[in-house]
Design an enzyme around this catalytic site. Structure first.
Site, short mmCIF file in Angstrom:
data_model
loop_
_atom_site.label_atom_id
_atom_site.label_comp_id
_atom_site.label_asym_id
_atom_site.label_seq_id
_atom_site.Cartn_x
_atom_site.Cartn_y
_atom_site.Cartn_z
N GLU B 59 42.85 19.84 44.76
CA GLU B 59 44.19 20.20 43.97
C GLU B 59 44.01 21.64 43.47
O GLU B 59 45.14 22.21 43.50
CB GLU B 59 44.19 19.28 42.76
N PHE B 84 46.23 14.94 38.12
CA PHE B 84 45.63 15.95 39.00
C PHE B 84 46.52 17.38 38.95
O PHE B 84 45.81 18.25 38.99
CB PHE B 84 45.20 15.29 40.34
N HIS B 110 53.36 9.44 39.16
CA HIS B 110 52.40 8.63 38.31
C HIS B 110 52.18 9.13 36.84
O HIS B 110 50.98 9.31 36.36
CB HIS B 110 51.04 8.55 38.96
#
Lengths: 248, 316
Positions: B59, B84, B110
């Site tokens: 990431e 993330f 999410h």
């Protein structure tokens, strides 16, 4: 258009000396900053900017076809600013405003300040990812320019640098050159968390071509615009370079 | 304009919207970190393989590559899960995107405890707090898939950094195609004069259910969808304070540093009124998304309780 006149080694060494003097003046005036990491990358910067490697035009810093030079070791601003001033990006008089209120020359780099600074840095490890983005965009646009990224060995302690190295190999980026100023010195002293053989192995870093022992002459084949298909180039400044340079 | 019965996950808007924008001629590119199927960015990659870049599970590199693409003139979308992005790469978001103000759009799915079965590690309850701490970022939490598509388009068409939070579960679709999302504007879903309930994301439909419940008790509840957290519609917030005299904020996020903090700061400086804050106060756990809303007391009944509380505290 950028100048294409090739300077002599003697010219480059004289430029490097002026830059080193500027580094000492700037950090002494500011009573802060990072002189060591600046001095260690001076030859490399001078070779890149004045040795016929980087295609750039200080009078036109946003020239779309310029090669991009990304300076990831954003704490070594004294060297970087001195080289940019020497190249004509801004007046050398401004160098002594380094780290003072109201100056464009912050302690760590800020993108576009002064023009010629391609990326904000100062938190290590971020330059190679940014450079990969620039290189991928150039490929998408079928633009012929190259991207050069100068990293410190501290940069190479950061995991992000290796994320970027792996992704560069995965995408077979061949318009990107990483230059590591491998000076073995970090904030807390002499260290060697990052290990290169320095003997010019190929593929020492997966998918990259490694060249080492780069000198201020700027004529090292690793700097060339061609190179093997589908591989980035990694140039490492080997320890002991300064003495070999002086003996020339 | 408002419909019900249909469900969709807000994350489903990303791939199809990027495809549409690219076909319309926008120079959008997308970068994803091994979650392209979940974020739906992979759908864009199918149509435009040369403009979709995967970086593996990395990431920090995701953010740096997106920033480089943006610096080269692209409209760069980067997507992952909210734990993330920004959770795994906050410094990269701060340095490479926020400080230079580059044209990068982070779309993080999410968000919140409604992420469900994966449990606490996968449920971002702090992402909005992190993103709102970066002055140059505009932060959007769409209520449904229709609004998400429009928020993505607004991000693509407005220069600068954006963060858009989407969700994993299929939730009720609130809007039909006539709806128009406006950056910096709250959307009035239900007029009312006794109290205002303002919500974001998945909690908007829960707030509407609470208003329905309260109507049965004779309480006239205004419902504002505050999808655009920054820029915030301060005018709508202050009008709600002046005209209804009490406000309850509702979010699937930690109660500090998100919607509740923004609204109370706005109200406190110009039009103080009684307020209550519905959100999560601890890390999540595994369960089905609707079970988790009940487990964490993010329900119409809870909102109704808070509404009665703030109304009781109104003076005069």
């Amino acid at each position: 258009m950028p100048s294409t006149e090739a300077p002599t080694t003697h010219d480059l060494q004289a430029t490097a000396r002026r830059v080193r003097r500027d580094i000492i003046r700037m950090t002494a005036a500011a009573q802060s900053g990072h002189p060591a990491g600046s001095l260690s990358c001076t030859d490399l910067l001078v070779a890149v900017y004045f040795g016929g490697i980087l295609r750039h035009d200080p009078a036109n810093p946003f020239w779309p076809e310029r090669d991009r030079f990304v300076f990831s070791k954003g704490h070594a601003t004294p060297a970087y600013y001195a080289v940019l001033a020497e190249a004509g990006y801004f007046p050398t008089d401004e160098l002594l405003t380094f780290r003072t209120l109201g100056s464009r020359l912050q302690g760590h780099t800020v993108m576009g300040n002064p023009p010629g600074v391609e990326m904000s840095a100062g938190a290590l490890g971020m330059g190679l990812s940014f450079s990969l983005g620039l290189a991928l965009a150039a490929r998408m646009d079928r633009a012929p320019h190259r991207v050069y990224c100068m990293l410190s060995d501290g940069d190479c302690n950061e995991g992000q640098t290796w994320e970027a190295a792996m992704a560069s190999a995965h995408h077979r980026v061949d318009n990107l050159t990483a230059i590591v100023d491998y000076n073995h010195i970090q904030n807390d002293g002499f260290s060697d968390y990052t290990r290169y053989s320095g003997d010019g192995d190929r593929d020492r870093v997966g998918g990259w071509v490694l060249d080492s022992g780069y000198t201020v002459k700027g004529a090292h084949p690793g700097a060339g615009r061609g190179g093997p298909q589908g591989a980035g180039r990694l140039m490492v400044r080997a320890k002991g370079l300064d003495s070999s340079l002086r003996s020339e | 304009m408002v419909q019900a019965a249909k469900t969709a996950a807000t994350r489903e808007a990303l791939g199809p919207t990027l495809v549409r924008l690219a076909r319309e001629g926008l120079d959008v590119v997308a970068v994803d970190a091994d979650l392209g199927v979940s974020t739906t960015a992979a759908g864009f990659g199918k149509e435009f393989p040369d403009r979709f870049i995967t970086v593996g599970v990395a990431e920090q590199n995701l953010v740096g590559v997106a920033a480089g693409l943006a610096a080269a003139g692209k409209i760069a979308f980067a997507s992952s899960f909210a734990v993330f992005l920004p959770g795994h790469c906050f410094d990269q978001v701060r340095m490479a995107i926020a400080q230079p103000g580059l044209n990068v759009k982070l779309v993080a799915s999410h968000g919140g405890v409604v992420t469900g079965e994966d449990g606490a590690s996968a449920q971002a309850i702090e992402d909005l707090s992190l993103m709102l701490s970066l002055p140059t970022f505009r932060v959007i939490v769409p209520a449904d898939v229709v609004e998400t598509a429009q928020a993505i388009e607004a991000a693509a068409r407005n220069y600068g950094p954006f963060y858009i939070r989407t969700g994993r579960p299929k939730v009720p679709v609130i809007y039909d195609d006539s709806y128009r999302f406006e950056l910096g504007k709250a959307h009035l879903l239900r007029p009312g004069s006794d109290v205002t309930v303002t919500a974001i994301g998945v909690m908007v439909h829960v707030a509407l259910a609470a208003a329905e419940l309260l109507a049965g008790e004779g309480i006239d509840c205004r419902v504002l969808n505050m999808a655009s957290l920054r820029p915030l519609d301060e005018e709508a917030v202050l009008a709600a304070a002046a005209e209804t005299g009490a406000i309850v904020t509702v979010e699937d996020h930690y109660v500090h540093g998100g919607l509740g903090s923004l609204v109370s700061q706005t109200v406190a400086k110009a039009q103080p009124v009684p307020m209550a804050f519905v959100g999560t106060e601890r890390f999540g756990t595994s369960g089905k998304w609707d079970e988790l809303l009940r487990h964490f007391d993010l329900t119409p009944e809870r909102i109704a309780r808070e509404v009665r509380g703030v109304i009781a505290r109104k003076s005069g």
